[in-house]
Motif scaffolding. Structure first.
Motif, PDB file in Angstrom:
ATOM      1  N   PRO A  42      18.557  73.367 -62.584  1.00 38.00           N
ATOM      2  CA  PRO A  42      17.189  73.583 -62.080  1.00 38.00           C
ATOM      3  C   PRO A  42      16.153  73.322 -63.182  1.00 38.00           C
ATOM      4  O   PRO A  42      16.416  73.531 -64.366  1.00 38.00           O
ATOM      5  CB  PRO A  42      17.180  75.055 -61.677  1.00 38.00           C
ATOM      6  CG  PRO A  42      18.611  75.460 -61.556  1.00 38.00           C
ATOM      7  CD  PRO A  42      19.372  74.559 -62.478  1.00 38.00           C
ATOM      8  N   THR A  43      14.983  72.890 -62.775  1.00 38.03           N
ATOM      9  CA  THR A  43      13.909  72.563 -63.714  1.00 38.03           C
ATOM     10  C   THR A  43      13.582  73.744 -64.629  1.00 38.03           C
ATOM     11  O   THR A  43      13.364  73.560 -65.828  1.00 38.03           O
ATOM     12  CB  THR A  43      12.643  72.136 -62.934  1.00 38.03           C
ATOM     13  OG1 THR A  43      12.998  71.041 -62.082  1.00 38.03           O
ATOM     14  CG2 THR A  43      11.536  71.710 -63.868  1.00 38.03           C
ATOM     15  N   THR A  44      13.584  74.941 -64.070  1.00 38.05           N
ATOM     16  CA  THR A  44      13.263  76.111 -64.909  1.00 38.05           C
ATOM     17  C   THR A  44      14.299  76.306 -66.008  1.00 38.05           C
ATOM     18  O   THR A  44      13.960  76.674 -67.129  1.00 38.05           O
ATOM     19  CB  THR A  44      13.162  77.399 -64.065  1.00 38.05           C
ATOM     20  OG1 THR A  44      14.358  77.560 -63.307  1.00 38.05           O
ATOM     21  CG2 THR A  44      11.968  77.361 -63.140  1.00 38.05           C
ATOM     22  N   ASP A  45      15.561  76.031 -65.701  1.00 41.81           N
ATOM     23  CA  ASP A  45      16.616  76.142 -66.715  1.00 41.81           C
ATOM     24  C   ASP A  45      16.466  75.060 -67.777  1.00 41.81           C
ATOM     25  O   ASP A  45      16.653  75.319 -68.964  1.00 41.81           O
ATOM     26  CB  ASP A  45      17.999  76.064 -66.085  1.00 41.81           C
ATOM     27  CG  ASP A  45      18.367  77.320 -65.301  1.00 41.81           C
ATOM     28  OD1 ASP A  45      17.542  78.257 -65.251  1.00 41.81           O
ATOM     29  OD2 ASP A  45      19.478  77.363 -64.748  1.00 41.81           O
ATOM     30  N   VAL A  46      16.112  73.850 -67.350  1.00 40.32           N
ATOM     31  CA  VAL A  46      15.886  72.757 -68.311  1.00 40.32           C
ATOM     32  C   VAL A  46      14.766  73.151 -69.268  1.00 40.32           C
ATOM     33  O   VAL A  46      14.879  72.966 -70.483  1.00 40.32           O
ATOM     34  CB  VAL A  46      15.548  71.429 -67.581  1.00 40.32           C
ATOM     35  CG1 VAL A  46      15.072  70.369 -68.560  1.00 40.32           C
ATOM     36  CG2 VAL A  46      16.753  70.922 -66.805  1.00 40.32           C
ATOM     37  N   GLN A  47      13.703  73.719 -68.715  1.00 42.39           N
ATOM     38  CA  GLN A  47      12.583  74.146 -69.560  1.00 42.39           C
ATOM     39  C   GLN A  47      13.016  75.235 -70.538  1.00 42.39           C
ATOM     40  O   GLN A  47      12.639  75.208 -71.708  1.00 42.39           O
ATOM     41  CB  GLN A  47      11.422  74.633 -68.689  1.00 42.39           C
ATOM     42  CG  GLN A  47      10.768  73.526 -67.907  1.00 42.39           C
ATOM     43  CD  GLN A  47       9.808  74.036 -66.835  1.00 42.39           C
ATOM     44  OE1 GLN A  47       9.838  75.197 -66.451  1.00 42.39           O
ATOM     45  NE2 GLN A  47       8.956  73.139 -66.340  1.00 42.39           N
ATOM     46  N   ILE A  49      16.090  75.808 -71.683  1.00 42.47           N
ATOM     47  CA  ILE A  49      16.992  75.223 -72.682  1.00 42.47           C
ATOM     48  C   ILE A  49      16.183  74.458 -73.714  1.00 42.47           C
ATOM     49  O   ILE A  49      16.405  74.604 -74.922  1.00 42.47           O
ATOM     50  CB  ILE A  49      18.052  74.327 -72.010  1.00 42.47           C
ATOM     51  CG1 ILE A  49      19.007  75.180 -71.164  1.00 42.47           C
ATOM     52  CG2 ILE A  49      18.837  73.537 -73.068  1.00 42.47           C
ATOM     53  CD1 ILE A  49      19.922  74.386 -70.255  1.00 42.47           C
ATOM     54  N   ASN A  50      15.234  73.640 -73.257  1.00 40.25           N
ATOM     55  CA  ASN A  50      14.407  72.876 -74.197  1.00 40.25           C
ATOM     56  C   ASN A  50      13.610  73.797 -75.121  1.00 40.25           C
ATOM     57  O   ASN A  50      13.475  73.519 -76.319  1.00 40.25           O
ATOM     58  CB  ASN A  50      13.469  71.926 -73.445  1.00 40.25           C
ATOM     59  CG  ASN A  50      14.189  70.686 -72.967  1.00 40.25           C
ATOM     60  OD1 ASN A  50      15.104  70.196 -73.612  1.00 40.25           O
ATOM     61  ND2 ASN A  50      13.791  70.176 -71.825  1.00 40.25           N
ATOM     62  N   ALA A  51      13.099  74.896 -74.571  1.00 38.92           N
ATOM     63  CA  ALA A  51      12.344  75.847 -75.394  1.00 38.92           C
ATOM     64  C   ALA A  51      13.242  76.480 -76.452  1.00 38.92           C
ATOM     65  O   ALA A  51      12.831  76.651 -77.609  1.00 38.92           O
ATOM     66  CB  ALA A  51      11.719  76.927 -74.510  1.00 38.92           C
ATOM     67  N   LYS A  52      14.468  76.805 -76.082  1.00 37.47           N
ATOM     68  CA  LYS A  52      15.401  77.426 -77.035  1.00 37.47           C
ATOM     69  C   LYS A  52      15.859  76.412 -78.086  1.00 37.47           C
ATOM     70  O   LYS A  52      16.034  76.762 -79.254  1.00 37.47           O
ATOM     71  CB  LYS A  52      16.606  78.036 -76.311  1.00 37.47           C
ATOM     72  CG  LYS A  52      16.236  79.189 -75.400  1.00 37.47           C
ATOM     73  CD  LYS A  52      15.530  80.309 -76.158  1.00 37.47           C
ATOM     74  CE  LYS A  52      15.113  81.420 -75.242  1.00 37.47           C
ATOM     75  NZ  LYS A  52      14.284  82.428 -75.893  1.00 37.47           N
ATOM     76  N   ILE A  53      16.046  75.161 -77.688  1.00 43.41           N
ATOM     77  CA  ILE A  53      16.378  74.120 -78.660  1.00 43.41           C
ATOM     78  C   ILE A  53      15.254  74.006 -79.677  1.00 43.41           C
ATOM     79  O   ILE A  53      15.485  73.965 -80.889  1.00 43.41           O
ATOM     80  CB  ILE A  53      16.627  72.754 -77.969  1.00 43.41           C
ATOM     81  CG1 ILE A  53      17.947  72.777 -77.199  1.00 43.41           C
ATOM     82  CG2 ILE A  53      16.620  71.611 -78.995  1.00 43.41           C
ATOM     83  CD1 ILE A  53      18.178  71.548 -76.338  1.00 43.41           C
ATOM     84  N   ALA A  79      23.148  81.769 -74.977  1.00 42.71           N
ATOM     85  CA  ALA A  79      23.086  82.571 -73.751  1.00 42.71           C
ATOM     86  C   ALA A  79      22.496  81.774 -72.589  1.00 42.71           C
ATOM     87  O   ALA A  79      23.007  81.830 -71.464  1.00 42.71           O
ATOM     88  CB  ALA A  79      22.273  83.838 -73.996  1.00 42.71           C
ATOM     89  N   VAL A  80      21.433  81.020 -72.856  1.00 42.03           N
ATOM     90  CA  VAL A  80      20.810  80.212 -71.799  1.00 42.03           C
ATOM     91  C   VAL A  80      21.794  79.152 -71.305  1.00 42.03           C
ATOM     92  O   VAL A  80      21.933  78.933 -70.102  1.00 42.03           O
ATOM     93  CB  VAL A  80      19.499  79.564 -72.299  1.00 42.03           C
ATOM     94  CG1 VAL A  80      18.982  78.532 -71.324  1.00 42.03           C
ATOM     95  CG2 VAL A  80      18.442  80.631 -72.532  1.00 42.03           C
ATOM     96  N   LEU A  81      22.497  78.513 -72.235  1.00 38.97           N
ATOM     97  CA  LEU A  81      23.491  77.507 -71.844  1.00 38.97           C
ATOM     98  C   LEU A  81      24.604  78.135 -71.015  1.00 38.97           C
ATOM     99  O   LEU A  81      25.031  77.579 -70.000  1.00 38.97           O
ATOM    100  CB  LEU A  81      24.087  76.829 -73.082  1.00 38.97           C
ATOM    101  CG  LEU A  81      23.162  75.909 -73.862  1.00 38.97           C
ATOM    102  CD1 LEU A  81      23.843  75.463 -75.151  1.00 38.97           C
ATOM    103  CD2 LEU A  81      22.771  74.707 -73.028  1.00 38.97           C
ATOM    104  N   SER A  82      25.069  79.287 -71.443  1.00 39.21           N
ATOM    105  CA  SER A  82      26.154  79.971 -70.744  1.00 39.21           C
ATOM    106  C   SER A  82      25.725  80.373 -69.333  1.00 39.21           C
ATOM    107  O   SER A  82      26.461  80.148 -68.366  1.00 39.21           O
ATOM    108  CB  SER A  82      26.574  81.196 -71.547  1.00 39.21           C
ATOM    109  OG  SER A  82      27.608  81.875 -70.895  1.00 39.21           O
ATOM    110  N   ASN A  83      24.538  80.948 -69.212  1.00 39.07           N
ATOM    111  CA  ASN A  83      24.033  81.363 -67.898  1.00 39.07           C
ATOM    112  C   ASN A  83      23.848  80.174 -66.969  1.00 39.07           C
ATOM    113  O   ASN A  83      24.177  80.239 -65.786  1.00 39.07           O
ATOM    114  CB  ASN A  83      22.715  82.126 -68.034  1.00 39.07           C
ATOM    115  CG  ASN A  83      22.901  83.483 -68.663  1.00 39.07           C
ATOM    116  OD1 ASN A  83      23.986  84.044 -68.667  1.00 39.07           O
ATOM    117  ND2 ASN A  83      21.829  84.023 -69.222  1.00 39.07           N
TER     118      ASN A  83
END
Length: 103
Positions: A42-47, A49-53, A79-83
């Motif tokens: 989902p777009t929110t997850d991509v955002q 992940i990008n923020a955490k990177i 954690a974001v990647l795992s979720n």
């Protein structure tokens, strides 16, 4: 006593270097994950992940990043990647169940 202090400093420095190495490994892992599952994330997850990177990269860019900051940034990205991975698996399992009439 000084030897003990030096040993403790050395231990903390080793831990810091391990976290730097972890950060250097987790960023390409995250990018590869997003590329592999781009249609399913989902777009929110991509955002997220990008923020955490970006957060990990910013901490790494510091002159001598603190161990606590590195560890926290790495753990948050992990954690974001795992979720996200769990969500993708659950969705895939749900689709398989629907296809086979198991639901």
């Amino acid at each position: 006593k000084e030897a003990q202090r030096n040993a403790e400093k050395d231990k903390k420095e080793r831990e810091r270097i391990q976290e730097l190495n972890r950060a250097e490994a987790i960023i390409p892992k995250a990018e590869e994950f997003m590329e592999k599952f781009e249609d399913e994330i989902p777009t929110t997850d991509v955002q997220q992940i990008n923020a955490k990177i970006q957060q990990v990269e910013e901490v790494m860019d510091e002159n001598k990043p603190e161990l606590v900051e590195l560890k926290e940034a790495n753990n948050e990205l992990d954690a974001v990647l795992s979720n996200t991975g769990d969500s993708i698996r659950e969705e895939a399992d749900g689709k398989l169940g629907l296809e086979h009439g198991d639901v």
